[in-house]
Design an enzyme around this catalytic site. Structure first.
Site, PDB file in Angstrom:
ATOM      1  N   GLY A 223       0.882  -1.124  -0.113  1.00 13.78           N
ATOM      2  CA  GLY A 223      -0.062  -0.115   0.070  1.00 13.78           C
ATOM      3  C   GLY A 223       0.828   1.407  -0.134  1.00 13.78           C
ATOM      4  N   ILE A 224       0.394   2.432   0.581  1.00 20.65           N
ATOM      5  CA  ILE A 224       1.001   3.436   0.530  1.00 20.65           C
ATOM      6  C   ILE A 224       1.205   4.292   1.846  1.00 20.65           C
ATOM      7  CG2 ILE A 224      -1.301   4.986   0.612  1.00 20.65           C
ATOM      8  CD1 ILE A 224       0.024   6.911  -1.090  1.00 20.65           C
ATOM      9  N   GLY A 225       2.330   4.674   2.213  1.00 21.47           N
ATOM     10  CA  GLY A 225       2.558   5.194   3.364  1.00 21.47           C
ATOM     11  C   GLY A 225       4.242   4.804   4.061  1.00 21.47           C
ATOM     12  N   GLU A 248      -2.636  -3.105  -6.899  1.00 21.49           N
ATOM     13  CA  GLU A 248      -3.535  -1.759  -7.438  1.00 21.49           C
ATOM     14  C   GLU A 248      -2.682  -0.618  -7.590  1.00 21.49           C
ATOM     15  OE1 GLU A 248      -6.540  -1.636  -4.555  1.00 21.49           O
ATOM     16  OE2 GLU A 248      -5.291  -0.355  -2.863  1.00 21.49           O
ATOM     17  N   GLY A 346      -9.217  -1.309  -2.426  1.00 20.94           N
ATOM     18  CA  GLY A 346      -9.042  -2.577  -2.690  1.00 20.94           C
ATOM     19  C   GLY A 346      -8.556  -3.394  -1.709  1.00 20.94           C
TER      20      GLY A 346
END
Length: 451
Positions: A223-225, A248, A346
């Site tokens: 994911g992001i972060g 994604e 997602g």
């Protein structure tokens, strides 16, 4: 004599103001998602606010610059803006009653657009310049762009020369014969993710816990972060081999995984030798990396996020952040009480995809506490979710939970065992109270032990 693509281009070329003039009161509009959102068209449409009423605009994850149509009309008399997934900007706009959330899984974005009961609409998407064969690449913003265009009564493309062209995959471009109008935009610089926060000792602890669970030939979704970025760095320094990526979002941390040889995609059992993704957010360097790169396979989210597609690869490892979890292992990742923070996105798609993948694992991660503005510490691990909190991942789907106090596999465990494992992830200051609540909720056995 048939027209050339250049001739057809010139015939369909208009300016942003002319495009905005085509919109009437009561119309529905679909904007491209993320970096596919039109900039100049939106500015010109906002200028017509007083001429229009009840125009409904749909979009996903808006970035800088903010959506002018939404910002111009807090009354929603003229524009009502609806969003599939909130960015930090969208969240602030919603706080000021400028934006509404539309719940959906990212995997079903196309299905939402194909419903027979949908009204007629205009689709406006920011794209790359046309190539020699008459195609406009959706670049870093595939997501639902092609399906959105196919279902529209009017298709308007806003060309931005700064968009990186991404070949390969599926539904990654649209031909000039399939669109109605072209705007040559002002070529606004693409939004770039700011640097993530410096990782803390807590982040390092969690990243190391997850790193120990990743095997050679695993297929990653990050994911992001701060945590995913840190994990990417740790993987780069590890002796892991022949990793793959199916995700994604393609993000900054994934670039060095390939350039340093950790990711080869060699042993992916689906989309072998490719990095599958549906959108990209990062720095200019990341956008340059994906441009015309045959490594990249840009797919719509109905493909990238379909659990059935995800699971075709072995050893899928899905890593996502969450906001809070309760003792039943219900996970909230998108709201704080009634306040919408992000969206379903997602997360559940990849949790389920990893579940069906041979050797797959999914990790839902959170720091055990947060500190409010008054300096008071609160637990993110709670007896039950706060009223209004949205269950993003249901308890029956949760696999691994991770905090700075450990990693717990709750899949397959009874409620009493889940409660014990989850309380072990909580800050010691809150454990006694959580045990009392677990007893009250009848999910605590006398033999339970907390170390």
């Amino acid at each position: 004599m048939s027209k050339t693509y250049t001739q057809e281009y010139q015939e369909k070329l208009i300016n942003a103001s002319q495009a905005a003039q085509m919109i009437n009161s009561g119309d529905y509009i679909l904007y491209g998602g993320m970096l596919g959102r039109p900039i100049d068209f939106d500015v010109e449409l906002a200028k017509r606010k007083e001429e229009l009423h009840d125009v409904y605009i749909y979009m996903s994850t808006t970035l800088l610059p903010p959506v002018r149509t939404a910002a111009s009309d807090p009354s929603h008399e003229h524009f009502t803006c609806n969003n599939f997934y909130f960015s930090a900007i969208d969240r602030r706009m919603a706080d000021h009653n400028l934006m509404y959330y539309l719940p959906s899984h990212l995997s079903e974005a196309q299905t939402m657009l194909e419903r027979p009961e949908n009204p007629n609409y205009t689709c406006v998407v920011q794209v790359c310049p046309m190539d020699n064969e008459g195609f406009f690449s959706f670049g870093p913003a595939n997501v639902y762009s092609y399906t959105g265009c196919l279902g529209a009564d009017r298709v308007i493309l806003e060309v931005n020369e700064n968009m990186p062209r991404v070949p390969g995959g599926s539904e990654d471009a649209i031909h000039i014969s399939q669109i109605d109008y072209i705007i040559e935009g002002s070529n606004s610089p693409l939004f770039e993710l700011p640097p993530t926060a410096e990782p803390s000792d807590i982040d390092m602890t969690m990243a190391k816990l997850i790193l120990n669970e990743i095997e050679d030939r695993a297929c990653l979704q990050l994911g992001i972060g701060t945590l995913p970025d840190l994990l990417g760095e740790l993987i780069c320094d590890s002796d892991l081999k022949d990793l793959g990526i199916h995700t994604e979002m393609f993000c900054n941390s994934m670039v060095p995984l390939f350039t340093k040889g950790l990711v080869t995609n060699r042993y992916k059992t689906f989309d072998r030798n490719k990095i599958g993704f549906t959108f990209c957010l990062g720095t200019r360097e990341t956008y340059d990396f994906i441009e015309d790169n045959p490594l990249m396979a840009s797919h719509p989210s109905s493909y990238s996020n379909d659990p059935r597609i995800i699971s075709l690869n072995d050893k899928v490892v899905s890593i996502n952040n969450i906001l809070t979890v309760d003792l039943f292992s219900q996970v909230c990742s998108e709201s704080i009480g009634f306040r919408q923070i992000s969206g379903t996105g997602g997360q559940l798609d990849f949790v389920e995809g990893a579940r069906y993948s041979k050797g797959g694992k999914s990790f839902l991660c959170l720091t055990s506490t947060y500190t409010d503005k008054e300096g008071k510490m609160h637990s993110r691990i709670v007896p039950t979710l706060e009223p209004g909190s949205i269950v993003t991942t249901p308890r029956a789907s949760v696999d691994y939970l991770v905090s700075e106090y450990g990693l717990a596999k709750v899949k397959g465990e009874a409620t009493w065992k889940r409660a014990e494992l989850i309380i072990e992830l909580a800050h010691p200051q809150f454990r006694d109270e959580l045990i009392k609540e677990a007893e009250r909720m009848r999910i605590w056995r006398r033999s339970n032990k907390i170390e």
